[in-house]
Write an enzyme that holds these catalytic residues in place. Sequence first.
Site, PDB file in Angstrom:
ATOM      1  N   HIS A   1       6.043  -4.317  -2.946  1.00  0.00           N
ATOM      2  CA  HIS A   1       5.057  -5.169  -2.400  1.00  0.00           C
ATOM      3  C   HIS A   1       3.900  -5.010  -3.251  1.00  0.00           C
ATOM      4  O   HIS A   1       3.725  -4.108  -3.954  1.00  0.00           O
ATOM      5  CB  HIS A   1       4.518  -4.366  -1.033  1.00  0.00           C
ATOM      6  CG  HIS A   1       3.200  -4.755  -0.651  1.00  0.00           C
ATOM      7  ND1 HIS A   1       3.281  -5.526   0.307  1.00  0.00           N
ATOM      8  CD2 HIS A   1       1.819  -4.160  -0.645  1.00  0.00           C
ATOM      9  CE1 HIS A   1       1.746  -5.911   0.401  1.00  0.00           C
ATOM     10  NE2 HIS A   1       0.950  -5.233  -0.339  1.00  0.00           N
TER      11      HIS A   1
ATOM     12  N   ASN B   1      13.467  -6.958  -1.331  1.00  0.00           N
ATOM     13  CA  ASN B   1      12.901  -7.366  -2.557  1.00  0.00           C
ATOM     14  C   ASN B   1      11.902  -6.525  -3.457  1.00  0.00           C
ATOM     15  O   ASN B   1      11.050  -6.640  -4.376  1.00  0.00           O
ATOM     16  CB  ASN B   1      11.965  -8.630  -2.413  1.00  0.00           C
ATOM     17  CG  ASN B   1      10.869  -8.384  -1.356  1.00  0.00           C
ATOM     18  OD1 ASN B   1      10.651  -7.333  -1.153  1.00  0.00           O
ATOM     19  ND2 ASN B   1      10.219  -9.547  -0.872  1.00  0.00           N
TER      20      ASN B   1
ATOM     21  N   LYS C   1       9.334  -0.392  -2.390  1.00  0.00           N
ATOM     22  CA  LYS C   1       9.726  -0.021  -1.135  1.00  0.00           C
ATOM     23  C   LYS C   1      11.011   0.750  -1.179  1.00  0.00           C
ATOM     24  O   LYS C   1      11.547   1.138  -2.276  1.00  0.00           O
ATOM     25  CB  LYS C   1      10.162  -1.627  -0.624  1.00  0.00           C
ATOM     26  CG  LYS C   1       8.975  -2.420  -0.457  1.00  0.00           C
ATOM     27  CD  LYS C   1       9.402  -3.691  -0.043  1.00  0.00           C
ATOM     28  CE  LYS C   1       8.244  -4.863   0.028  1.00  0.00           C
ATOM     29  NZ  LYS C   1       8.622  -6.128   0.545  1.00  0.00           N
TER      30      LYS C   1
ATOM     31  N   GLU D   1      -5.667  -2.569   2.409  1.00  0.00           N
ATOM     32  CA  GLU D   1      -4.151  -1.933   2.146  1.00  0.00           C
ATOM     33  C   GLU D   1      -4.334  -0.548   1.383  1.00  0.00           C
ATOM     34  O   GLU D   1      -3.679   0.413   1.848  1.00  0.00           O
ATOM     35  CB  GLU D   1      -3.073  -2.841   1.381  1.00  0.00           C
ATOM     36  CG  GLU D   1      -2.635  -3.620   2.245  1.00  0.00           C
ATOM     37  CD  GLU D   1      -1.981  -5.001   1.439  1.00  0.00           C
ATOM     38  OE1 GLU D   1      -2.008  -4.761   0.319  1.00  0.00           O
ATOM     39  OE2 GLU D   1      -1.845  -5.896   2.010  1.00  0.00           O
TER      40      GLU D   1
ATOM     41  N   TYR E   1       1.679  -4.639   7.907  1.00  0.00           N
ATOM     42  CA  TYR E   1       2.222  -5.942   7.836  1.00  0.00           C
ATOM     43  C   TYR E   1       1.620  -6.676   9.064  1.00  0.00           C
ATOM     44  O   TYR E   1       2.249  -7.665   9.659  1.00  0.00           O
ATOM     45  CB  TYR E   1       3.557  -5.822   7.913  1.00  0.00           C
ATOM     46  CG  TYR E   1       4.251  -5.347   6.560  1.00  0.00           C
ATOM     47  CD1 TYR E   1       4.105  -6.486   5.406  1.00  0.00           C
ATOM     48  CD2 TYR E   1       5.174  -4.498   6.474  1.00  0.00           C
ATOM     49  CE1 TYR E   1       4.613  -6.233   4.190  1.00  0.00           C
ATOM     50  CE2 TYR E   1       5.762  -4.195   5.081  1.00  0.00           C
ATOM     51  CZ  TYR E   1       5.391  -5.212   4.074  1.00  0.00           C
ATOM     52  OH  TYR E   1       6.373  -4.862   2.690  1.00  0.00           O
TER      53      TYR E   1
HETATM   54  P1  IDP Z   1       5.260 -10.894  -0.047  1.00  0.00           P
HETATM   55  O1  IDP Z   1       5.873  -9.428  -0.304  1.00  0.00           O
HETATM   56  O2  IDP Z   1       5.768 -11.800  -1.407  1.00  0.00           O
HETATM   57  O3  IDP Z   1       3.766 -10.895  -0.493  1.00  0.00           O
HETATM   58  P2  IDP Z   1       5.091 -11.794   2.320  1.00  0.00           P
HETATM   59  O4  IDP Z   1       5.294 -13.150   2.836  1.00  0.00           O
HETATM   60  O5  IDP Z   1       3.750 -11.203   2.545  1.00  0.00           O
HETATM   61  O6  IDP Z   1       5.832 -11.771   1.009  1.00  0.00           O
HETATM   62  O7  IDP Z   1       6.081 -11.141   3.313  1.00  0.00           O
HETATM   63  C1  IDP Z   1       6.353  -9.729   3.319  1.00  0.00           C
HETATM   64  C2  IDP Z   1       7.652  -9.101   3.108  1.00  0.00           C
HETATM   65  O8  IDP Z   1       8.226  -9.606   4.290  1.00  0.00           O
HETATM   66  C3  IDP Z   1       8.099  -9.509   1.937  1.00  0.00           C
HETATM   67  O9  IDP Z   1       8.252  -8.985   0.849  1.00  0.00           O
HETATM   68  C4  IDP Z   1       9.894  -9.665   2.479  1.00  0.00           C
HETATM   69  O10 IDP Z   1      10.248  -8.143   2.358  1.00  0.00           O
HETATM   70  C5  IDP Z   1       9.810  -9.821   4.142  1.00  0.00           C
HETATM   71  N1  IDP Z   1      10.020 -11.136   4.082  1.00  0.00           N
HETATM   72  C6  IDP Z   1       9.177 -12.272   4.018  1.00  0.00           C
HETATM   73  N2  IDP Z   1       9.877 -13.445   4.267  1.00  0.00           N
HETATM   74  C7  IDP Z   1      11.275 -13.147   4.527  1.00  0.00           C
HETATM   75  C8  IDP Z   1      12.145 -13.711   4.989  1.00  0.00           C
HETATM   76  O11 IDP Z   1      12.159 -15.069   5.020  1.00  0.00           O
HETATM   77  N3  IDP Z   1      13.327 -12.912   5.254  1.00  0.00           N
HETATM   78  C9  IDP Z   1      13.365 -11.887   5.074  1.00  0.00           C
HETATM   79  N4  IDP Z   1      12.604 -11.179   4.792  1.00  0.00           N
HETATM   80  C10 IDP Z   1      11.216 -11.517   4.415  1.00  0.00           C
HETATM   81 MG    MG Z   2       2.425 -10.174   1.222  1.00  0.00          MG
END
Ligand code: IDP
Ligand code: MG
Length: 147
Positions: A115, A112, A9, A126, A49
């Site tokens: 992805h 984080n 990202k 995707e 997303y």
């Molecule tokens: P993942 O990336 O581990 O699969 P997902 O639940 O699919 O996690 O969420 C997609 C992205 O949305 C996360 O990687 C993160 O960047 C963002 N995200 C998810 N949950 C939160 C949150 O509680 N606060 C802020 N950002 C979040």
């Molecule tokens: Mg995800």
Amino acid sequence: MERTFLMIKPDGVQRGLIGEIVSRLERKGLQLVAAKFLVVTKETAEKHYEEHKGKGFYEPLLEFISSGPSFAMVWQGDNVIALTRALIGKTDALEALPGTIRSDFAVHTNFNLIHGSDSPANAAREIGIFFSPSELVDYEHTIQRWV
Ligand code: IDP
Ligand code: MG
């Protein structure tokens, strides 16, 4: 043999972690199938997303993911989806185990770094959003028999 969609990202790109992350995937023994350096458009981000539409973090997430260049990739290997999710670590920066990409380099959940697809259906979906079939390179990865 399975395929997955991974994307470093904008925070990972800006922090200079493309090489570190790609290196971890290479050293694991996975096979790179495609790669692309791009700024994700708002339209593409919405498709990517779509499962999160309506959640509190959805709009900020779209803004963030299209805020600068990302490094999109397709990787291949046995159980590559589960393996790369394990290498990446849990979504919540506080829950990611030491040794994972998110634990080693991320402080906050919304920055984080990377992805990774979470299922074969999402991987196929995707990959199709970011790559055309002709961009997926078919070649013999000679180390596979040692992995
Ligand atoms: P993942 O990336 O581990 O699969 P997902 O639940 O699919 O996690 O969420 C997609 C992205 O949305 C996360 O990687 C993160 O960047 C963002 N995200 C998810 N949950 C939160 C949150 O509680 N606060 C802020 N950002 C979040
Ligand atoms: Mg995800």
